[in-house]
Design a protein around this motif. Structure first.
Motif, PDB file in Angstrom:
ATOM      1  N   GLY A   1       4.616  10.982  15.049  1.00 26.53           N
ATOM      2  CA  GLY A   1       5.411  12.294  15.038  1.00 26.53           C
ATOM      3  C   GLY A   1       5.561  12.555  13.563  1.00 26.53           C
ATOM      4  N   ALA A   2       5.858  11.859  12.696  1.00 25.51           N
ATOM      5  CA  ALA A   2       5.879  11.784  11.245  1.00 25.51           C
ATOM      6  C   ALA A   2       4.453  12.149  10.676  1.00 25.51           C
ATOM      7  CB  ALA A   2       6.409  10.576  10.630  1.00 25.51           C
ATOM      8  N   ALA A   3       3.493  11.642  11.237  1.00 26.15           N
ATOM      9  CA  ALA A   3       2.262  11.876  10.472  1.00 26.15           C
ATOM     10  C   ALA A   3       1.726  13.389  11.027  1.00 26.15           C
ATOM     11  CB  ALA A   3       1.136  10.977  11.272  1.00 26.15           C
ATOM     12  N   TYR A   4       2.220  13.751  12.198  1.00 30.89           N
ATOM     13  CA  TYR A   4       1.939  15.267  12.439  1.00 30.89           C
ATOM     14  C   TYR A   4       2.687  15.955  11.709  1.00 30.89           C
ATOM     15  CZ  TYR A   4       2.156  19.180  15.480  1.00 30.89           C
ATOM     16  OH  TYR A   4       2.011  20.511  15.963  1.00 30.89           O
TER      17      TYR A   4
ATOM     18  N   ILE B   1      -6.302   9.627  -2.630  1.00 29.79           N
ATOM     19  CA  ILE B   1      -6.198   8.296  -2.995  1.00 29.79           C
ATOM     20  C   ILE B   1      -4.636   7.699  -2.370  1.00 29.79           C
ATOM     21  CG2 ILE B   1      -5.803   6.355  -4.699  1.00 29.79           C
ATOM     22  CD1 ILE B   1      -7.688   8.004  -6.250  1.00 29.79           C
ATOM     23  N   PRO B   2      -3.479   8.560  -2.357  1.00 26.06           N
ATOM     24  CA  PRO B   2      -2.323   8.191  -2.012  1.00 26.06           C
ATOM     25  C   PRO B   2      -2.474   8.251  -0.366  1.00 26.06           C
ATOM     26  CG  PRO B   2      -2.158   9.700  -3.783  1.00 26.06           C
ATOM     27  CD  PRO B   2      -3.539   9.586  -3.712  1.00 26.06           C
ATOM     28  N   PHE B   3      -2.994   9.444   0.084  1.00 27.11           N
ATOM     29  CA  PHE B   3      -3.212   9.580   1.335  1.00 27.11           C
ATOM     30  C   PHE B   3      -4.080   8.340   1.987  1.00 27.11           C
ATOM     31  CE2 PHE B   3      -5.782  11.437   4.893  1.00 27.11           C
ATOM     32  CZ  PHE B   3      -4.627  11.692   5.795  1.00 27.11           C
ATOM     33  N   GLY B   4      -4.967   8.025   1.381  1.00 25.21           N
ATOM     34  CA  GLY B   4      -5.684   6.589   1.923  1.00 25.21           C
ATOM     35  C   GLY B   4      -5.082   5.492   1.971  1.00 25.21           C
ATOM     36  N   LEU B   5      -4.070   5.281   0.980  1.00 27.39           N
ATOM     37  CA  LEU B   5      -3.285   4.214   0.974  1.00 27.39           C
ATOM     38  C   LEU B   5      -2.183   4.226   1.917  1.00 27.39           C
ATOM     39  CD1 LEU B   5      -2.653   4.031  -2.937  1.00 27.39           C
ATOM     40  CD2 LEU B   5      -3.712   2.180  -1.310  1.00 27.39           C
ATOM     41  N   TYR B   6      -1.655   5.471   2.451  1.00 23.46           N
ATOM     42  CA  TYR B   6      -0.829   5.849   3.384  1.00 23.46           C
ATOM     43  C   TYR B   6      -1.235   5.334   4.872  1.00 23.46           C
ATOM     44  CZ  TYR B   6       2.404   8.083   0.324  1.00 23.46           C
ATOM     45  OH  TYR B   6       3.280   8.542  -0.646  1.00 23.46           O
ATOM     46  N   ILE B   7      -2.656   5.588   4.938  1.00 17.00           N
ATOM     47  CA  ILE B   7      -3.463   5.265   6.268  1.00 17.00           C
ATOM     48  C   ILE B   7      -3.400   3.717   6.270  1.00 17.00           C
ATOM     49  CG2 ILE B   7      -5.479   5.302   7.219  1.00 17.00           C
ATOM     50  CD1 ILE B   7      -4.547   8.005   7.526  1.00 17.00           C
TER      51      ILE B   7
ATOM     52  N   THR C   1       0.868  -1.001   0.065  1.00 15.20           N
ATOM     53  CA  THR C   1       0.006   0.001  -0.139  1.00 15.20           C
ATOM     54  C   THR C   1       0.826   1.158  -0.104  1.00 15.20           C
ATOM     55  OG1 THR C   1      -0.477  -0.300   2.416  1.00 15.20           O
ATOM     56  CG2 THR C   1      -2.088  -1.108   1.002  1.00 15.20           C
ATOM     57  N   LEU C   2       2.122   1.032   0.689  1.00 19.25           N
ATOM     58  CA  LEU C   2       2.746   2.246   0.691  1.00 19.25           C
ATOM     59  C   LEU C   2       3.475   2.575  -0.824  1.00 19.25           C
ATOM     60  CD1 LEU C   2       4.997   4.203   1.882  1.00 19.25           C
ATOM     61  CD2 LEU C   2       6.438   2.481   2.615  1.00 19.25           C
ATOM     62  N   ILE C   3       3.886   1.464  -1.299  1.00 20.04           N
ATOM     63  CA  ILE C   3       4.457   1.854  -2.530  1.00 20.04           C
ATOM     64  C   ILE C   3       3.748   2.229  -3.586  1.00 20.04           C
ATOM     65  CG2 ILE C   3       5.832   0.720  -4.141  1.00 20.04           C
ATOM     66  CD1 ILE C   3       7.093  -1.126  -2.095  1.00 20.04           C
ATOM     67  N   THR C   4       2.445   1.637  -3.440  1.00 18.21           N
ATOM     68  CA  THR C   4       1.422   2.033  -4.506  1.00 18.21           C
ATOM     69  C   THR C   4       1.050   3.596  -4.343  1.00 18.21           C
ATOM     70  OG1 THR C   4       0.368  -0.175  -4.176  1.00 18.21           O
ATOM     71  CG2 THR C   4      -1.091   1.410  -5.438  1.00 18.21           C
TER      72      THR C   4
END
Ligand SMILES: Nc1ncnc2c1ncn2[C@@H]1O[C@H](COP(=O)(O)OP(=O)(O)OP(=O)(O)O)[C@@H](O)[C@H]1O
Ligand SMILES: [Zn+2]
Length: 662
Positions: A94-97, A53-59, A36-39
């Motif tokens: 922290g990274a997400a923040y 879409i990328p944001f959802g995949l990161y989640i 999911t990360l790479i996609t």
């Protein structure tokens, strides 16, 4: 294994991560996180799709990568333990923040992948131990009247007779009552060549695990019968079998922390708080240098990842686990990290003589009578008295003496046995008190020994023979000479030990100095000390331990257990056949063979070397990565990749021990 035991074997890095995809769920989750990360990353960089879409995949990547980490962290935090997983989650949050979702996801992905692989690798070492348990058959053919019935092994009772078909596994510890066969004992003793087994002389006697049973008559559960059917009388219930106890002890060995591990644990107690202080402080970097706070936060998170002592924490336990597992396959039980590490740095070995360096099967070579008494009468007296004793010397006198007199000779019983530890015995025979023992015995009891008698004794001792003097009432009536032969492989093994750098090899024995010197000369020892009482053996060990700092005592557990307990590592031979030896030693050579000793020492040295390498790798990586992240040369992504990489390197390095060759 019950649930509690299962958990006591965990070291924080090895939980049974079950889940919807079975026991590999953790690995699949890690892979899903990566996919999911790479996609998401590719879509974001190279297409114009909506940001959502990328944001959802990161989640999703966060979810799959963080699920098990979070689960574990919560259970640990509930117990008041803050460990590496917790720090990793802080970094990811922290990274997400900071809006660095891709990097946070990468962190969780690599961390979870690393851990899944780590668990997989450690599982491999553990499986190699668990495989031992699977060696025991689940059922046995119980002999009933003229028939056999198949029963579960837990139903077998001491005294039952079981039938073992050709080429099948033996399902209980016992003595052979019928049949000759060669038995593959490798599962227990590591011996590659099958051992010939014959029926015991007196099949109707009651045998227990305490009886002194010759190796050629006893068999172990889990070993494999050769080409002939055997009938075996059970001497131990399934739960007490040698195999079962071996497995339990190997499993317990993993929990015992080694000196290096205690040291790294102590180090971590100071190191982890220091890292936390550093990370918090780095958040205020923006006060000193010209940068936004978000950059300071990012840097502190990268340092947090870089400084996590993940590899350090696993470097020693993984090596101990693999070392203990490999040793078990070679017929050596190492009861934990401490003996494993100590064995690897030994410079001196102390040996017991009888049964360790020699066969432990002395033969009666000389019978000499003094004065009027004839040899026949002398032997009868000696046999009657020695019949009361369990000492190997006594057994030899009885066995070989009867041979000389003729098997059917009837000898009246003696009574009132008194054993004088390490010196001899006294008993009553036909109204007289009889003493049999070495010169020290008689020096103790009265006026000592007349010169002409002691001269005769010294002459026989001079031939390298164990000598016993016999006194009836006030009269010395004769003496016996016995000879034990050195083990076939003793000389070769000692030469090997010398070659791998063991400088001092000392023999401690209760036998006379002449015998000690003769044996030492023949097999190549550096020193021999004779006429030692068990407590003097302990004294000698204590002294040697002061000079040598690391010293092993090798014995058969018969009268040397106290000396073994006072050495750095106590090593027992023939532990498969002796409960005492198996229980008291730090290291048990299951086979009654000296030859496994160089293997055990070689393996321990390798383990020690691997532990050292692992410490260098884990500490070295941290030492490079901390400055690199502080200077902002390495991003969170790079830090986490190197961090997890080093953890895997350490574990894989440790697994090399599983493949150690003799
Ligand atoms: N039952 C016995 N009958 C006669 N002499 C005995 C007996 N038991 C011991 N001794 C004497 O005492 C000595 C010391 O015995 P001990 O059991 O301490 O050692 P060991 O069996 O000879 O050798 P090691 O110490 O190497 O095991 C023997 O060599 C023997 O001379
Ligand atoms: Zn880790």
């Amino acid at each position: 294994m019950n649930d509690k035991e299962k958990h006591s074997n965990d070291d924080g890095h090895n939980h049974d991560h079950g889940g919807i995809f079975g026991k590999n769920t953790e690995l699949y989750f890690a892979i899903l996180s990566g996919v999911t990360l790479i996609t998401g990353f590719l879509l974001e960089k190279f297409t114009g799709v909506s940001e959502n879409i990328p944001f959802g995949l990161y989640i999703a990547a966060y979810f799959f990568g963080g699920y098990f980490t979070l689960k574990e962290a919560i259970s640990k935090v509930a117990k008041g333990e803050f460990e590496i997983d917790f720090l990793m989650l802080v970094a990811a949050a922290g990274a997400a923040y900071l809006g660095e979702w891709a990097e946070g996801a990468l962190l969780l992905f690599l961390f979870s992948l690393g851990h899944a692989l780590e668990n997989y690798a450690m599982g491999k070492a553990k499986k190699s131990i668990a495989a031992l348990t699977d060696l025991a058959p689940k059922t046995a053919l119980l002999k009933k009247d003229d028939d056999t019935v198949e029963v579960g092994i837990e139903e077998l009772q001491v005294g039952d007779i079981i039938v073992v078909r050709p080429n099948s596994k033996i399902s209980a510890d016992g003595v052979i009552v019928k049949g000759n066969s060669s038995v593959d004992q490798a599962p227990i003793t590591g011996e590659s060549v099958p051992v010939d087994k014959t029926p015991i002389e007196n099949p109707d006697k009651e045998y227990t695990s305490k009886s002194n049973i010759p190796n050629e008559n006893r068999v172990f559960s889990g070993t494999i019968n050769g080409n002939n059917t055997l009938e075996i009388k059970v001497i131990k219930e399934a739960k007490d079998s040698t195999l079962n106890r071996l497995v339990t002890m190997v499993q317990e060995a993993q929990d015992q922390k080694s000196p290096t591990q205690l040291l790294t644990d102590k180090f971590e107690r100071y190191y982890v708080p220091a890292v936390i202080i550093l990370v918090v402080a780095l958040n205020f970097a923006f006060l000193v240098i010209d940068e936004p706070w978000s950059e300071s936060l990012y840097r502190s998170l990268a340092v947090l990842v870089a400084a996590s002592p993940c590899a350090l924490a696993i470097s020693t336990p993984s090596a101990v686990l693999s070392g203990v597992a490999r040793a078990a396959r070679g017929g050596v039980l190492i009861k934990g990290g401490r003996p494993l590490e100590d064995l690897g740095v030994l410079t001196a070995l102390a040996f017991d003589k009888t049964g360790t360096l020699t066969e432990g099967k002395p033969k009666l070579t000389d019978v000499e009578s003094f004065g009027s008494i004839d040899k026949k009468e002398l032997l009868e007296i000696a046999i009657a008295v020695e019949e009361l004793s369990d000492h190997p010397l006594a057994k030899a006198v009885v066995r070989d003496g009867m041979e000389r007199l003729g098997k059917d000779t009837k000898i009246p019983d003696a009574d009132d046995l008194e054993a004088v530890q390490g010196k001899g015995i006294k008993a009553n025979y036909q109204g007289n008190s009889i003493y049999i023992g070495n010169l020290e015995l008689f020096e103790d009891i009265d006026k000592g020994v007349p010169d002409d008698v002691s001269e005769k004794v010294r002459a026989l001792e001079g031939e390298g023979k164990t000598t016993m003097l016999i006194k009836r009432g006030n009269e010395f009536i004769g003496m016996l000479g016995l000879m034990d032969t050195p083990r076939e492989k003793a000389k070769e093994t000692l030469a090997q030990l010398k070659e791998i750098g063991i400088k001092k090899m000392i023999m401690l024995t209760g036998d006379n100095q002449k015998v000690a010197d003769a044996v030492a000369e023949e097999i190549g020892l550096t020193e021999a000390r004779g006429s030692l009482l068990p407590e003097e053996k302990v004294e000698a060990i204590k002294k040697l331990a002061e000079q040598e700092n690391k010293l092993a005592m090798i014995g058969d557990g018969v009268n040397d257990a106290p000396a073994m307990a006072n050495s750095t590592v106590g090593i027992a031979m023939g532990a498969a056949g002796s409960d005492v030896a198996l229980e008291t030693a730090d290291i048990a050579l299951m086979a009654d063979k000296l030859e496994t000793l160089p293997f055990a020492i070689g393996l321990s040295r390798k383990a020690k070397a691997i532990i050292k390498q692992n410490l260098w790798v884990s500490l070295g990586v941290v030492a490079l990565l901390i400055p690199a992240t502080i200077m902002s040369w390495a991003s969170i992504g790079i830090a986490v990749a190197i961090h997890e990489g080093s953890t895997l390197v350490v574990v894989v390095n440790a697994l090399r021990l599983l493949a150690y060759k003799k």
